[in-house]
Structures are given as structure tokens and as C-alpha cells.
Design an enzyme around this catalytic site. Structure first.
Site, PDB file in Angstrom:
ATOM      1  N   GLY A  65     -54.478 -29.878 -99.179  1.00  0.00           N
ATOM      2  CA  GLY A  65     -53.717 -29.046-100.106  1.00  0.00           C
ATOM      3  C   GLY A  65     -54.537 -28.439-101.228  1.00  0.00           C
ATOM      4  O   GLY A  65     -54.108 -27.491-101.883  1.00  0.00           O
TER       5      GLY A  65
ATOM      6  N   VAL B  37     -47.706 -32.299 -99.496  1.00  0.00           N
ATOM      7  CA  VAL B  37     -48.730 -32.027 -98.481  1.00  0.00           C
ATOM      8  C   VAL B  37     -48.537 -32.910 -97.245  1.00  0.00           C
ATOM      9  O   VAL B  37     -48.402 -34.126 -97.351  1.00  0.00           O
ATOM     10  CB  VAL B  37     -50.148 -32.229 -99.055  1.00  0.00           C
ATOM     11  CG1 VAL B  37     -51.206 -31.886 -98.004  1.00  0.00           C
ATOM     12  CG2 VAL B  37     -50.354 -31.358-100.294  1.00  0.00           C
TER      13      VAL B  37
ATOM     14  N   GLY C 172     -57.156 -37.638 -97.967  1.00  0.00           N
ATOM     15  CA  GLY C 172     -57.183 -36.621 -96.914  1.00  0.00           C
ATOM     16  C   GLY C 172     -56.138 -35.546 -97.111  1.00  0.00           C
ATOM     17  O   GLY C 172     -56.407 -34.351 -96.915  1.00  0.00           O
ATOM     18  N   GLU C 173     -54.940 -35.959 -97.508  1.00  0.00           N
ATOM     19  CA  GLU C 173     -53.866 -34.983 -97.752  1.00  0.00           C
ATOM     20  C   GLU C 173     -54.208 -34.085 -98.939  1.00  0.00           C
ATOM     21  O   GLU C 173     -53.953 -32.883 -98.898  1.00  0.00           O
ATOM     22  CB  GLU C 173     -52.545 -35.715 -97.991  1.00  0.00           C
ATOM     23  CG  GLU C 173     -51.981 -36.401 -96.757  1.00  0.00           C
ATOM     24  CD  GLU C 173     -52.653 -37.730 -96.424  1.00  0.00           C
ATOM     25  OE1 GLU C 173     -52.379 -38.257 -95.336  1.00  0.00           O
ATOM     26  OE2 GLU C 173     -53.462 -38.231 -97.241  1.00  0.00           O
ATOM     27  N   PHE C 174     -54.790 -34.689 -99.973  1.00  0.00           N
ATOM     28  CA  PHE C 174     -55.167 -33.853-101.116  1.00  0.00           C
ATOM     29  C   PHE C 174     -56.182 -32.794-100.701  1.00  0.00           C
ATOM     30  O   PHE C 174     -56.088 -31.629-101.112  1.00  0.00           O
ATOM     31  CB  PHE C 174     -55.740 -34.690-102.260  1.00  0.00           C
ATOM     32  CG  PHE C 174     -56.222 -33.834-103.398  1.00  0.00           C
ATOM     33  CD1 PHE C 174     -55.331 -33.207-104.250  1.00  0.00           C
ATOM     34  CD2 PHE C 174     -57.578 -33.607-103.579  1.00  0.00           C
ATOM     35  CE1 PHE C 174     -55.772 -32.383-105.272  1.00  0.00           C
ATOM     36  CE2 PHE C 174     -58.031 -32.787-104.603  1.00  0.00           C
ATOM     37  CZ  PHE C 174     -57.127 -32.177-105.451  1.00  0.00           C
TER      38      PHE C 174
END
Length: 195
Positions: A64, A128, A59-61
Site C-alpha cells: 500500500g 490493504v 508486507g501489506e504496508f
């Protein structure tokens, strides 16, 4: 905080190694970090002066990713090291085309952070959302690497905003710029002098 923090990191790693005996996700976390330094050493020449992007997981990737893609569109020659904390993020993106190398984040110790800086000498770093790794951030700052927190979100109950949060606030000071998701996060930071 550094002593307590480092002890906490050590205990966390020990707990994950123990749970790897029966938990498949913990086992993947441990197995994925085997020979991490050998892999990074093998990519030293290719990664020197790279853009380092670190994300906790999938999800963070995804939050970002547009930033990374815009940077690569403008600077296609810039090498990219992409690191993840979780096995799920690594497994999904281990063959991501815009990264020259995808791997796990080395454990956050003073020695590991210094060694990583020496190996890759990053030109810039993107973390991120929730990525606050004390030793890695201190090493980036000491080496004058422009470091950005992308898609950050903050809540009033986080340590940054409490009476005991001095060392946490010190981590915020390592970022060259923090890009928040919302106005509430920006206001919380402004209240402690982070603009």
C-alpha cells in the site's frame, strides 16, 4: 454474524493475552495496545480529518505504500494515521516519516469503532489486501467515509463466495472501491455483484 464475530474477536484477544505469558510476540501484541486510547486522544487535534491507512503487517504496508506516497505527494498537508495489527509491522514503521501517528488497530468492537470515528473523523480510509474488520467497516460506512481496499486478492474458498457468507459480503459492500491484484479476484467479486 455480528454476535458470533464479536464473540470470536473476544476469544481471540483472550487467547493472545494468555499466550503472552510465554510467547514474546503475543506479549508485544498485548503491551503495544496498552494506553492505545490515551495515545490517540493525545493526537486528536492533529489527526482530525486524517487519511487513515491500516495494514496487517510489513508486507501489506509495502503493497500500500506507493498509494500513500502518491497521496501525500499530491496532498502534503493531509494528516495520516497509520495503524497495524501486528507488532512486527508497528516496530518496523513506528517512525515512518509520512505518518503523523503510527499505532495499533483498536480491537474491532462496535464501541471501539465508534470511538475511533469520533476521535479522528477520517477524511478517507485505505485498508490493504486482507483487511476485513466488521465493526470498523460499518462505522466508516455509517460516517460516509470513502473507504478503499488496496492490493486486494481473493480466492474462491473464502467465506465471501460461500452460501453462508452473507455477512462477509456485507463487509465488501462497505468499500467505496476495491482495487484487486489480479483479474481472477475481479471476476470472483463480479460473480457476487461487486464491481
Amino acid at each position: 454474524m455480528p454476535v458470533l464475530y464479536s464473540a470470536g474477536i473476544g476469544l481471540y484477544h483472550a487467547a493472545v493475552r494468555c499466550s503472552a505469558l510465554w510467547n514474546p510476540k503475543a506479549r508485544a501484541w498485548v503491551d503495544g495496545r496498552r494506553e492505545l486510547w490515551q495515545r490517540l486522544e493525545g493526537k486528536r487535534a492533529e489527526l482530525k480529518g486524517c487519511l487513515w491507512m491500516h495494514c496487517a503487517s510489513v508486507g501489506e504496508f509495502e503493497q500500500g505504500r506507493p498509494v500513500l506516497e502518491a497521496i501525500k505527494a499530491a496532498r502534503p498537508e493531509l494528516p495520516v494515521l497509520l495503524t497495524f495489527f501486528s507488532p512486527s509491522g508497528f516496530e518496523v514503521y513506528k517512525d515512518y516519516a509520512l505518518a503523523d501517528h503510527v499505532d495499533y488497530l483498536p480491537a474491532d468492537s462496535d464501541a471501539n469503532a465508534a470511538h475511533l470515528m469520533e476521535l479522528i473523523a477520517p477524511r478517507a480510509c485505505l485498508f490493504v489486501k486482507y483487511e476485513f474488520w466488521y465493526h470498523h467497516l460499518q462505522a466508516l460506512k455509517a460516517n460516509r467515509v470513502p473507504t478503499f481496499l488496496v492490493s486486494a486478492i481473493f480466492r474462491k474458498d473464502q467465506p465471501f463466495f460461500s452460501w453462508f457468507g452473507g455477512a462477509w459480503r456485507k463487509m465488501l459492500g462497505c468499500y467505496t472501491h476495491i482495487f484487486t491484484q489480479d483479474e481472477g479476484s475481479r471476476q470472483l467479486l463480479a460473480a457476487i455483484g461487486i464491481r
